[in-house]
Design an enzyme around this catalytic site. Sequence first.
Site, PDB file in Angstrom:
ATOM      1  N   TYR A 165       0.850  -1.193   0.000  1.00 43.91           N
ATOM      2  CA  TYR A 165       0.000   0.000   0.000  1.00 43.91           C
ATOM      3  C   TYR A 165       0.875   1.228   0.000  1.00 43.91           C
ATOM      4  CZ  TYR A 165       0.832   0.836   5.005  1.00 43.91           C
ATOM      5  OH  TYR A 165       1.404   1.103   6.211  1.00 43.91           O
ATOM      6  N   CYS A 166       0.254   2.361  -0.366  1.00 43.37           N
ATOM      7  CA  CYS A 166       1.021   3.597  -0.404  1.00 43.37           C
ATOM      8  C   CYS A 166       0.151   4.756   0.067  1.00 43.37           C
ATOM      9  CB  CYS A 166       1.575   3.841  -1.805  1.00 43.37           C
ATOM     10  SG  CYS A 166       0.335   3.723  -3.112  1.00 43.37           S
ATOM     11  N   ARG A 167       0.144   5.846  -0.697  1.00 46.11           N
ATOM     12  CA  ARG A 167      -0.541   7.037  -0.195  1.00 46.11           C
ATOM     13  C   ARG A 167      -2.035   7.065  -0.487  1.00 46.11           C
ATOM     14  NH1 ARG A 167       4.376  10.669  -2.513  1.00 46.11           N
ATOM     15  NH2 ARG A 167       5.767  10.409  -0.734  1.00 46.11           N
TER      16      ARG A 167
ATOM     17  N   GLY B 243      -4.910   3.912   0.205  1.00 49.76           N
ATOM     18  CA  GLY B 243      -3.740   4.143   1.046  1.00 49.76           C
ATOM     19  C   GLY B 243      -4.011   4.345   2.525  1.00 49.76           C
ATOM     20  N   LEU B 244      -2.989   4.812   3.213  1.00 53.22           N
ATOM     21  CA  LEU B 244      -3.121   4.975   4.645  1.00 53.22           C
ATOM     22  C   LEU B 244      -4.195   5.982   5.061  1.00 53.22           C
ATOM     23  CD1 LEU B 244      -1.857   3.890   7.294  1.00 53.22           C
ATOM     24  CD2 LEU B 244      -0.996   6.222   7.515  1.00 53.22           C
TER      25      LEU B 244
END
Lengths: 243, 243
Positions: free
Chosen positions: A180-182, A209-210
């Site tokens: 996962y990323c942004r 994302g987060l």
Amino acid sequence: MEYQILAGGRADLYEQLARVGKVVVHPKRVELLDLLCQAERSVEALAAATGLKLSTASAHLQVMRQARLVETRREGTRVYYRAAGEEVCRFVTALGDLGRARLAEVDQILRAIGAGSGSAERVTRAELLERARSGEVVVLDVRPVEEYAAGHIPGAVSLPLEHLEARLGELDPTLEIVAYCRGPLCLLAPEAVATLRAEGLRARCLEDGLPEWRQAGLPVAAGTDTPATAPADGRETRPGRPR
Amino acid sequence: MEYQILAGGRADLYEQLARVGKVVVHPKRVELLDLLCQAERSVEALAAATGLKLSTASAHLQVMRQARLVETRREGTRVYYRAAGEEVCRFVTALGDLGRARLAEVDQILRAIGAGSGSAERVTRAELLERARSGEVVVLDVRPVEEYAAGHIPGAVSLPLEHLEARLGELDPTLEIVAYCRGPLCLLAPEAVATLRAEGLRARCLEDGLPEWRQAGLPVAAGTDTPATAPADGRETRPGRPR
DNA sequence: CTGATACTCCATAAATCTATGGATAACAGA
DNA sequence: TCTGTTATCCATAGATTTATGGAGTATCAG
């Protein structure tokens, strides 16, 4: 007469909301805000990340600050900016969702650079929770370490995309990887997954994302203690609570 | 080189998102968008509602259309504008929430005109569902009839604020009344409640308006068939489903 | 204190955005 | 076809916004 007052009041109201709009009217400010929803950063770091001159970046940040969307913290000679609350991130998320839903161009761009909706099916948050609990998957946070430190999915391993190739050996090839990323507009996870697959590993992206994870009310851990050796089972980094 | 491409791609991306931002940088456009999240309207009606000259209103609407946030429908000699999707309303809601959360001015204005967070506790959606089901309360939609027609809480009675005093007799004084309007930034319901209480009736506001109700995934009814005589028990206007 | 670092502030030229009157276009009705 | 209604288009003066170089500030390490 009362009508006058009411009318004035309402006009002021929309004027206030437009203060917020003013922030996101400039592409660079949207970009800055997006970055700040991941982690706080110094002016210099923000300028570098967005390719702005320092004075220009500072000017944009002032605009954002006047709209109360960001706050600052001074540490020695530098000033760290951060998003001024969860509502700010929610707003940025809504903006991104709206862009993806209504602007064909956004989807085209995403597809052109490989993060398009077409690329590999993504893992839902629910599925991730399910499978991570039973230790079936490794959750990989491919954002820069500072962002991981500012907040990450409990149990996730930090492995920034830029170091992925060099550290491939650290990954257990028998487990599936969920990166996962942004968020949906970010390329990091899709790129990581492409790399991992090229290496013959099983890998998929998380649906977003987060920020979305946090907005869903799920727990968020902070700090840099990567559970490097232990598989991601969401137990060791418990401390981090929503905020 | 690939970096160039990526950088270009991302810059374009934020530029696209800024197209959306451009819409909400002008107070009147925020107001127009807010209105359009309640119901579609003709250019003339929108101009009148916002106090804009026709050509100015039209110009603003073009901006909104270019950003794909609104769509149009022609009916004879007039053109009806509407929000281009649920994401648009969600975005407007997020903007309002952000304004209320971060801009003290917004809250001040709301309080000054009587809709402030300080005024009487509001009824939550959950509580309303609960009590409406058992027929304990009358749900009152105090928005203009066109907005009621475009979508309302199933079982709600349409009684626009402007007709409230004249039609007080239609209300059963033994039941508690829950009034709702356009949302947390709207004054209609708070004013209605004030009026009702002055008349000795038990009345409270719903925590927010129809857009939030819809966004919560709750069913929405359409049409003008007000269950005028029967108390609101959520049975007669059943047809309207989520959408 | 001095110098260096990381920002903020300021002035200004260039680029954009707004409001609006009047021309033009689409349509309905006679 | 002619007229009245609604809305869009267009040109433009006036108001805002943006980028940026360089001066001014705050803080830290000597």
